[in-house]
Design a protein around this motif. Structure first.
Motif, PDB file in Angstrom:
ATOM      1  N   ALA A  44      39.181   1.891  21.974  1.00  0.00           N
ATOM      2  CA  ALA A  44      40.437   1.192  22.255  1.00  0.00           C
ATOM      3  C   ALA A  44      40.201  -0.310  22.403  1.00  0.00           C
ATOM      4  N   CYS A  45      39.139  -0.676  23.071  1.00  0.00           N
ATOM      5  CA  CYS A  45      38.841  -2.083  23.322  1.00  0.00           C
ATOM      6  C   CYS A  45      38.529  -2.832  22.026  1.00  0.00           C
ATOM      7  N   ASN A  46      37.860  -2.166  21.102  1.00  0.00           N
ATOM      8  CA  ASN A  46      37.454  -2.809  19.858  1.00  0.00           C
ATOM      9  C   ASN A  46      38.476  -2.682  18.738  1.00  0.00           C
ATOM     10  N   ALA A  47      39.649  -2.152  19.026  1.00  0.00           N
ATOM     11  CA  ALA A  47      40.704  -2.063  18.018  1.00  0.00           C
ATOM     12  C   ALA A  47      41.148  -3.466  17.610  1.00  0.00           C
ATOM     13  N   GLN A  48      41.843  -3.562  16.471  1.00  0.00           N
ATOM     14  CA  GLN A  48      42.324  -4.864  16.003  1.00  0.00           C
ATOM     15  C   GLN A  48      43.248  -5.522  17.015  1.00  0.00           C
ATOM     16  N   THR A  49      43.966  -4.725  17.796  1.00  0.00           N
ATOM     17  CA  THR A  49      44.871  -5.278  18.810  1.00  0.00           C
ATOM     18  C   THR A  49      44.137  -5.650  20.098  1.00  0.00           C
ATOM     19  N   GLY A  50      42.840  -5.389  20.149  1.00  0.00           N
ATOM     20  CA  GLY A  50      42.017  -5.726  21.315  1.00  0.00           C
ATOM     21  C   GLY A  50      40.997  -6.788  20.953  1.00  0.00           C
ATOM     22  N   TYR A  51      39.724  -6.465  21.156  1.00  0.00           N
ATOM     23  CA  TYR A  51      38.641  -7.418  20.882  1.00  0.00           C
ATOM     24  C   TYR A  51      38.124  -7.337  19.449  1.00  0.00           C
ATOM     25  N   ASN A  52      38.720  -6.474  18.636  1.00  0.00           N
ATOM     26  CA  ASN A  52      38.440  -6.408  17.198  1.00  0.00           C
ATOM     27  C   ASN A  52      36.944  -6.309  16.880  1.00  0.00           C
ATOM     28  N   GLY A  53      36.245  -5.447  17.625  1.00  0.00           N
ATOM     29  CA  GLY A  53      34.831  -5.218  17.348  1.00  0.00           C
ATOM     30  C   GLY A  53      33.864  -6.066  18.140  1.00  0.00           C
ATOM     31  N   PHE A  54      34.345  -6.973  18.983  1.00  0.00           N
ATOM     32  CA  PHE A  54      33.456  -7.875  19.710  1.00  0.00           C
ATOM     33  C   PHE A  54      33.005  -7.358  21.075  1.00  0.00           C
ATOM     34  N   ALA A  55      33.581  -6.272  21.567  1.00  0.00           N
ATOM     35  CA  ALA A  55      33.146  -5.700  22.845  1.00  0.00           C
ATOM     36  C   ALA A  55      31.874  -4.889  22.610  1.00  0.00           C
ATOM     37  N   LYS A  56      30.806  -5.235  23.296  1.00  0.00           N
ATOM     38  CA  LYS A  56      29.491  -4.621  23.081  1.00  0.00           C
ATOM     39  C   LYS A  56      29.135  -3.703  24.247  1.00  0.00           C
ATOM     40  N   PRO A  57      29.009  -2.403  24.000  1.00  0.00           N
ATOM     41  CA  PRO A  57      28.703  -1.443  25.068  1.00  0.00           C
ATOM     42  C   PRO A  57      27.410  -1.745  25.819  1.00  0.00           C
ATOM     43  N   GLU A  58      26.450  -2.377  25.171  1.00  0.00           N
ATOM     44  CA  GLU A  58      25.172  -2.652  25.830  1.00  0.00           C
ATOM     45  C   GLU A  58      25.250  -3.802  26.840  1.00  0.00           C
ATOM     46  N   SER A  59      26.328  -4.603  26.799  1.00  0.00           N
ATOM     47  CA  SER A  59      26.390  -5.736  27.724  1.00  0.00           C
ATOM     48  C   SER A  59      27.774  -5.977  28.327  1.00  0.00           C
ATOM     49  N   MET A  60      28.751  -5.148  27.995  1.00  0.00           N
ATOM     50  CA  MET A  60      30.115  -5.366  28.476  1.00  0.00           C
ATOM     51  C   MET A  60      30.743  -4.043  28.901  1.00  0.00           C
ATOM     52  N   ILE A  61      31.728  -4.135  29.785  1.00  0.00           N
ATOM     53  CA  ILE A  61      32.585  -2.987  30.046  1.00  0.00           C
ATOM     54  C   ILE A  61      34.004  -3.419  29.689  1.00  0.00           C
ATOM     55  N   CYS A  62      34.844  -2.477  29.321  1.00  0.00           N
ATOM     56  CA  CYS A  62      36.222  -2.749  28.961  1.00  0.00           C
ATOM     57  C   CYS A  62      37.126  -2.098  29.996  1.00  0.00           C
ATOM     58  N   ALA A  63      38.059  -2.861  30.487  1.00  0.00           N
ATOM     59  CA  ALA A  63      39.017  -2.326  31.441  1.00  0.00           C
ATOM     60  C   ALA A  63      40.327  -3.061  31.250  1.00  0.00           C
ATOM     61  N   GLY A  64      41.420  -2.373  31.470  1.00  0.00           N
ATOM     62  CA  GLY A  64      42.718  -3.002  31.359  1.00  0.00           C
ATOM     63  C   GLY A  64      43.715  -2.108  30.645  1.00  0.00           C
ATOM     64  N   PHE A  65      44.907  -2.646  30.501  1.00  0.00           N
ATOM     65  CA  PHE A  65      45.996  -1.930  29.853  1.00  0.00           C
ATOM     66  C   PHE A  65      46.146  -2.407  28.425  1.00  0.00           C
ATOM     67  N   GLN A  66      46.519  -1.508  27.529  1.00  0.00           N
ATOM     68  CA  GLN A  66      46.632  -1.857  26.115  1.00  0.00           C
ATOM     69  C   GLN A  66      47.636  -3.004  25.911  1.00  0.00           C
ATOM     70  N   GLN A  67      48.695  -3.045  26.697  1.00  0.00           N
ATOM     71  CA  GLN A  67      49.678  -4.111  26.543  1.00  0.00           C
ATOM     72  C   GLN A  67      49.213  -5.432  27.143  1.00  0.00           C
ATOM     73  N   GLY A  68      48.082  -5.414  27.848  1.00  0.00           N
ATOM     74  CA  GLY A  68      47.478  -6.654  28.338  1.00  0.00           C
ATOM     75  C   GLY A  68      47.964  -7.170  29.668  1.00  0.00           C
ATOM     76  N   THR A  69      48.880  -6.513  30.314  1.00  0.00           N
ATOM     77  CA  THR A  69      49.370  -6.988  31.605  1.00  0.00           C
ATOM     78  C   THR A  69      48.699  -6.219  32.733  1.00  0.00           C
ATOM     79  N   VAL A  70      48.820  -6.767  33.922  1.00  0.00           N
ATOM     80  CA  VAL A  70      48.263  -6.098  35.099  1.00  0.00           C
ATOM     81  C   VAL A  70      49.393  -5.691  36.017  1.00  0.00           C
TER      82      VAL A  70
END
Length: 70
Positions: A44-70
């Protein structure tokens, strides 16, 4: 995983985050804010609507809502 690392909780588990991001009014917060957001999958994090492949499991965690709000 090194001997000092802990495994991540299951995806969807709520995490506490903190930062000085943009507020609901559109301005930058001058106070440290906190929120609770779910741990997201890397798919989900690396989808085109998110980080588009830039989130790296070896050095990052992904958290949040798909719509981007808190």
């Amino acid at each position: 995983m090194t001997e000092h690392e802990e495994p991540l909780p299951e995806f969807g588990h709520n995490l506490m985050v903190a930062g000085w991001g943009t507020t609901e009014s559109g301005g930058q917060s001058s106070f440290l804010r906190e929120a609770t957001v779910p741990l997201a999958t890397y798919e989900a994090c690396n989808a085109q609507t998110g980080y588009n492949g830039f989130a790296k499991p070896e050095s990052m965690i992904c958290a949040g809502f798909q719509q981007g709000t808190v």
